[in-house]
Every structure is written in C-alpha cells, then in structure tokens.
Design an enzyme around this catalytic site. Structure first.
Site, PDB file in Angstrom:
ATOM      1  N   ASP A  26      -0.330   5.136   0.939  1.00 57.26           N
ATOM      2  CA  ASP A  26      -0.621   6.095   2.004  1.00 57.26           C
ATOM      3  C   ASP A  26      -0.683   5.409   3.358  1.00 57.26           C
ATOM      4  OD1 ASP A  26      -0.976   8.641   0.551  1.00 57.26           O
ATOM      5  OD2 ASP A  26      -2.603   7.569  -0.434  1.00 57.26           O
ATOM      6  N   THR A  34      -2.466   0.653  -4.564  1.00 62.11           N
ATOM      7  CA  THR A  34      -2.956   1.845  -3.884  1.00 62.11           C
ATOM      8  C   THR A  34      -4.335   2.253  -4.373  1.00 62.11           C
ATOM      9  OG1 THR A  34      -2.508   4.201  -3.499  1.00 62.11           O
ATOM     10  CG2 THR A  34      -1.707   3.282  -5.576  1.00 62.11           C
ATOM     11  N   SER A  35      -5.091   2.897  -3.490  1.00 62.78           N
ATOM     12  CA  SER A  35      -6.390   3.449  -3.873  1.00 62.78           C
ATOM     13  C   SER A  35      -6.255   4.791  -4.577  1.00 62.78           C
ATOM     14  CB  SER A  35      -7.278   3.597  -2.634  1.00 62.78           C
ATOM     15  OG  SER A  35      -7.602   2.329  -2.097  1.00 62.78           O
ATOM     16  N   ASP A  84       0.854  -1.175   0.000  1.00 61.16           N
ATOM     17  CA  ASP A  84       0.000   0.000   0.000  1.00 61.16           C
ATOM     18  C   ASP A  84       0.899   1.237   0.000  1.00 61.16           C
ATOM     19  OD1 ASP A  84      -2.406   1.607   0.485  1.00 61.16           O
ATOM     20  OD2 ASP A  84      -1.626   1.824   2.522  1.00 61.16           O
ATOM     21  N   ASP A 130      -1.783  -0.269   6.225  1.00 61.11           N
ATOM     22  CA  ASP A 130      -1.977   0.478   7.473  1.00 61.11           C
ATOM     23  C   ASP A 130      -3.431   0.596   7.889  1.00 61.11           C
ATOM     24  OD1 ASP A 130      -2.819   3.794   6.929  1.00 61.11           O
ATOM     25  OD2 ASP A 130      -2.492   2.404   5.271  1.00 61.11           O
ATOM     26  N   LYS A 172     -10.682  -1.145  -2.291  1.00 64.04           N
ATOM     27  CA  LYS A 172     -10.509  -1.829  -1.006  1.00 64.04           C
ATOM     28  C   LYS A 172     -11.683  -1.444  -0.113  1.00 64.04           C
ATOM     29  CE  LYS A 172      -5.464  -1.176  -1.303  1.00 64.04           C
ATOM     30  NZ  LYS A 172      -4.291  -0.505  -0.724  1.00 64.04           N
TER      31      LYS A 172
END
Length: 217
Positions: free
Chosen positions: A14, A109-110, A12, A166, A141
């Site tokens: 962020d 990642t989003s 991931d 995270d 996600k």
C-alpha cells in the site's frame, strides 16, 4: 541520480505498489468517528502499520483483545472495498522488469492474505512468489520482523537488501532491519529514506554480476 547496489528487493504494497489511499481514508475516518477521534490525527498514524498496532497507539487504554477483534472487522471491510484501488504509476512496468530479469524480490505488507490478494488484483499487479503478510509475523511495522523474514526466506543477508516503502513506520522498519530504503511518494520524503522517488516511474533496475543496480530519481 543515486545508484544502489543490492541482491534482493523487499517491496511494501500500500502506497508503494498500490494506491489504496481512497479506501484507507474511508475506512479509517469512519473508525475515527465511531471512537470520537480526530480523523486527520488518525490518518497520521495508520499508514504502514497493521490495524491492531494503529489502534494500540490511538486508544492506548483499550485491551489488545478488542484491538485484534476490531482489526479483523476492519480487514474484512477493506477487502470488500476496492473502489479507487489503482497501481502506483510505474508499478506494472517495475514488477514486470523484476520478473523478466529474475531479480529476487518479495512482498512485505501489513495486509493479510485476502487483502493483499484483492488489492494487487484490483490494481492489475502480479503477486510476487514470496509474500510476507500479516499472518507471517508476530509484530507489526515498525518492528523489523517482516523485512528480516523476507530476507531470510530469499536467502539474502539484510545488508544486501533494498526496501521500497512509503510510510514512516515502514521506513523505520526497513532501517531497523539493517537495510537501505527507497522512499516512494511524498509521504516517504518526510521520514529520511536513503533515496526518494515520486513514484516507480523514477526507478530502473538492471542485473549485474552478483546482484542488481537500482537507479533512482
């Protein structure tokens, strides 16, 4: 000190590689105020998800077309606001180690491509060769699509991948993909990952025959 065996790592961005909390707080608290929502409650939802998915949770009666349009505006705001974006402690050394050892890895990642590119650059981090971004998937996600796609494009079975995450949504996503999850930071520890570290200074990856060993803690 737990040791996990794997053949690939799915990372991931962020909260895991990049600390962008300052920007996320600014952007989403302004959004919460515009919509008459409690900022603290909004912040409990938004980490790990694509913006439109967070909006669907927070404004369940709003048409998705409005969420997608609002999300596009939010992404542009976030991409332009890089004040306070820094690497998570240990991230530069961690990524350098993966590259030096030739460890298969991908960013999952989003964020969309512009936001991921801007934040990684602001944090002084190299972009992995394989990147699964918002444009790559049809579901945010905690849906496992992104991690499964990352594993497939690396040519590695899901059970041989370890996810670094995270957020609650991200940890749920990795587990739904059938992968083990290393949680990074205080937020992660609340969601039951397989192992948890304060930051990436507590992770060491070594190549072995047939894969890697990940030393955590």
């Amino acid at each position: 000190m737990p040791v996990l065996s794997a053949r690939a790592l799915l990372l991931d961005m962020d909260g895991t590689l990049v600390n962008s909390d300052a920007v996320v707080e600014r952007i989403w608290r302004r959004w919460a105020e515009r919509h008459g929502l409690d900022g603290d409650e909004v912040m409990q939802v938004v980490h790990g998800r694509q913006g439109y998915a967070s909006m669907a949770v927070l404004l369940p009666g709003r048409p998705m077309e409005q969420n997608f349009a609002d999300n596009a505006r939010m992404l542009a705001e976030e991409t332009a606001d890089l004040d306070g974006v820094v690497p998570v402690p240990g991230a530069p050394e961690f990524l350098a180690s993966l590259i030096a050892q030739g460890v298969p890895h991908a960013l999952v990642t989003s964020a969309d491509v512009p936001l991921a590119t801007a934040r990684m650059a602001a944090a002084g981090l190299p972009l992995p060769a394989l990147r699964i971004t918002a444009e790559s998937v049809g579901a945010s996600k905690p849906d496992p699509e992104g991690f499964l796609k990352g594993a497939a494009e690396l040519g590695i079975a899901p059970e041989d991948c370890v996810v670094f995450e995270d957020s609650g949504a991200g940890i749920e996503s990795g587990r739904a993909a059938g992968m083990r999850v290393v949680g990074v930071g205080a937020r992660a520890g609340l969601h039951g990952p397989d192992a948890v570290v304060r930051d990436l200074r507590e992770v060491r990856v070594e190549t072995v025959a047939g894969g890697v060993r990940i030393h955590v803690g």
